[in-house]
Write a protein that holds these residues in place. Structure first.
Motif, short mmCIF file in Angstrom:
data_model
loop_
_atom_site.label_atom_id
_atom_site.label_comp_id
_atom_site.label_asym_id
_atom_site.label_seq_id
_atom_site.Cartn_x
_atom_site.Cartn_y
_atom_site.Cartn_z
N PHE A 66 -2.07 -3.06 10.50
CA PHE A 66 -1.02 -4.07 10.61
C PHE A 66 -1.54 -5.27 11.39
O PHE A 66 -2.15 -5.12 12.44
CB PHE A 66 0.21 -3.50 11.31
CG PHE A 66 1.04 -2.54 10.49
CD1 PHE A 66 0.72 -2.23 9.18
CD2 PHE A 66 2.16 -1.94 11.04
CE1 PHE A 66 1.49 -1.35 8.43
CE2 PHE A 66 2.94 -1.06 10.31
CZ PHE A 66 2.61 -0.76 9.00
N THR A 67 -1.29 -6.46 10.86
CA THR A 67 -1.73 -7.68 11.53
C THR A 67 -0.63 -8.30 12.39
O THR A 67 -0.89 -9.18 13.18
CB THR A 67 -2.21 -8.72 10.50
OG1 THR A 67 -1.16 -8.96 9.57
CG2 THR A 67 -3.45 -8.24 9.76
N SER A 68 0.58 -7.82 12.21
CA SER A 68 1.68 -8.23 13.08
C SER A 68 2.40 -6.98 13.55
O SER A 68 2.29 -5.92 12.93
CB SER A 68 2.64 -9.17 12.34
OG SER A 68 3.19 -8.53 11.21
N GLU A 73 4.92 2.37 3.79
CA GLU A 73 4.75 1.54 2.59
C GLU A 73 5.56 0.26 2.70
O GLU A 73 5.08 -0.84 2.43
CB GLU A 73 5.15 2.33 1.34
CG GLU A 73 4.99 1.54 0.06
CD GLU A 73 5.41 2.29 -1.18
OE1 GLU A 73 5.23 1.74 -2.28
OE2 GLU A 73 5.95 3.42 -1.07
N LYS A 74 6.82 0.40 3.11
CA LYS A 74 7.71 -0.75 3.26
C LYS A 74 7.19 -1.73 4.33
O LYS A 74 7.13 -2.94 4.12
CB LYS A 74 9.11 -0.26 3.61
CG LYS A 74 10.17 -1.36 3.66
CD LYS A 74 11.52 -0.79 3.98
CE LYS A 74 11.92 -1.29 5.35
NZ LYS A 74 13.14 -0.80 5.88
N LEU A 75 6.79 -1.18 5.48
CA LEU A 75 6.32 -2.03 6.56
C LEU A 75 4.99 -2.71 6.23
O LEU A 75 4.74 -3.84 6.67
CB LEU A 75 6.17 -1.22 7.86
CG LEU A 75 7.46 -0.72 8.48
CD1 LEU A 75 7.17 0.15 9.69
CD2 LEU A 75 8.39 -1.87 8.85
N SER A 76 4.15 -2.05 5.44
CA SER A 76 2.86 -2.62 5.10
C SER A 76 3.02 -3.91 4.28
O SER A 76 2.17 -4.80 4.34
CB SER A 76 1.99 -1.63 4.35
OG SER A 76 2.46 -1.40 3.04
N GLU A 77 4.13 -4.03 3.56
CA GLU A 77 4.37 -5.22 2.76
C GLU A 77 4.56 -6.47 3.63
O GLU A 77 4.23 -7.56 3.22
CB GLU A 77 5.59 -5.02 1.86
CG GLU A 77 5.37 -3.98 0.79
CD GLU A 77 6.64 -3.60 0.05
OE1 GLU A 77 7.70 -4.23 0.27
OE2 GLU A 77 6.57 -2.64 -0.73
N LYS A 78 5.08 -6.29 4.84
CA LYS A 78 5.29 -7.47 5.69
C LYS A 78 4.37 -7.55 6.90
O LYS A 78 4.35 -8.57 7.57
CB LYS A 78 6.77 -7.57 6.12
CG LYS A 78 7.33 -6.41 6.88
CD LYS A 78 8.81 -6.70 7.21
CE LYS A 78 9.43 -5.54 7.93
NZ LYS A 78 10.80 -5.82 8.32
N MET A 104 0.85 -1.19 0.00
CA MET A 104 0.00 0.00 0.00
C MET A 104 0.88 1.24 0.00
O MET A 104 1.79 1.33 0.81
CB MET A 104 -0.89 0.01 1.23
CG MET A 104 -1.83 -1.14 1.35
SD MET A 104 -2.86 -0.95 2.82
CE MET A 104 -4.38 -1.55 2.19
N LYS A 105 0.57 2.16 -0.91
CA LYS A 105 1.37 3.38 -1.00
C LYS A 105 0.54 4.56 -0.50
O LYS A 105 -0.33 5.05 -1.22
CB LYS A 105 1.82 3.59 -2.44
CG LYS A 105 2.75 4.77 -2.59
CD LYS A 105 3.36 4.78 -3.97
CE LYS A 105 4.29 5.94 -4.18
NZ LYS A 105 5.46 5.95 -3.30
N PRO A 106 0.80 5.02 0.72
CA PRO A 106 0.05 6.17 1.23
C PRO A 106 0.52 7.46 0.57
O PRO A 106 1.68 7.60 0.19
CB PRO A 106 0.39 6.18 2.73
CG PRO A 106 1.73 5.51 2.81
CD PRO A 106 1.76 4.52 1.68
N GLU A 145 -3.39 8.95 5.69
CA GLU A 145 -3.51 7.63 5.08
C GLU A 145 -2.49 6.67 5.68
O GLU A 145 -2.79 5.50 5.95
CB GLU A 145 -3.26 7.70 3.57
CG GLU A 145 -4.41 8.17 2.74
CD GLU A 145 -4.07 8.21 1.26
OE1 GLU A 145 -3.16 7.47 0.81
OE2 GLU A 145 -4.71 8.98 0.54
N ALA A 146 -1.27 7.16 5.88
CA ALA A 146 -0.21 6.32 6.42
C ALA A 146 -0.55 5.85 7.83
O ALA A 146 -0.36 4.67 8.17
CB ALA A 146 1.12 7.07 6.41
N VAL A 147 -1.06 6.76 8.65
CA VAL A 147 -1.44 6.39 10.02
C VAL A 147 -2.55 5.34 9.97
O VAL A 147 -2.51 4.36 10.72
CB VAL A 147 -1.88 7.63 10.82
CG1 VAL A 147 -2.53 7.24 12.14
CG2 VAL A 147 -0.69 8.56 11.07
#
Length: 86
Positions: A16-18, A79-84, A1-3, A8-10
């Motif tokens: 986040f699920t983890s 964006e980077k953290l949302s990928e994992k 996801m690209k905020p 949007e980022a917040v």
């Protein structure tokens, strides 16, 4: 996801699920504070509040970074953290 905005980022971080690492969380906190408030001009927290001291120091380390640059870095990190973590 690209905020594209801080808001949007917040919102993405709340999905986040983890849990990100402590280092990642400190970076998120510091960048958010720098983006929204600028340089840390608050008083250093007391001796045994290690969590508050870590947050204070993380934000203090960004002194001189413009609010715009801090916001850009925050968006990139989310964006980077949302990928994992989503």
């Amino acid at each position: 996801m690209k905020p594209t905005t801080l808001e949007e980022a917040v919102a993405i971080t709340k999905k986040f699920t983890s849990r990100p690492s402590n280092e990642e969380l400190l970076k998120l906190y510091a960048l958010y504070k720098q983006a929204t408030e600028g340089d840390n001009e608050t008083e250093r927290p007391g001796g045994f509040d290690f969590k508050a001291a870590a947050k204070y120091n993380a934000w203090l380390n960004l002194k001189g970074l413009s609010k715009t640059d801090a916001e850009s870095q925050y968006l990139e990190l989310v964006e980077k953290l949302s990928e994992k973590h989503i």
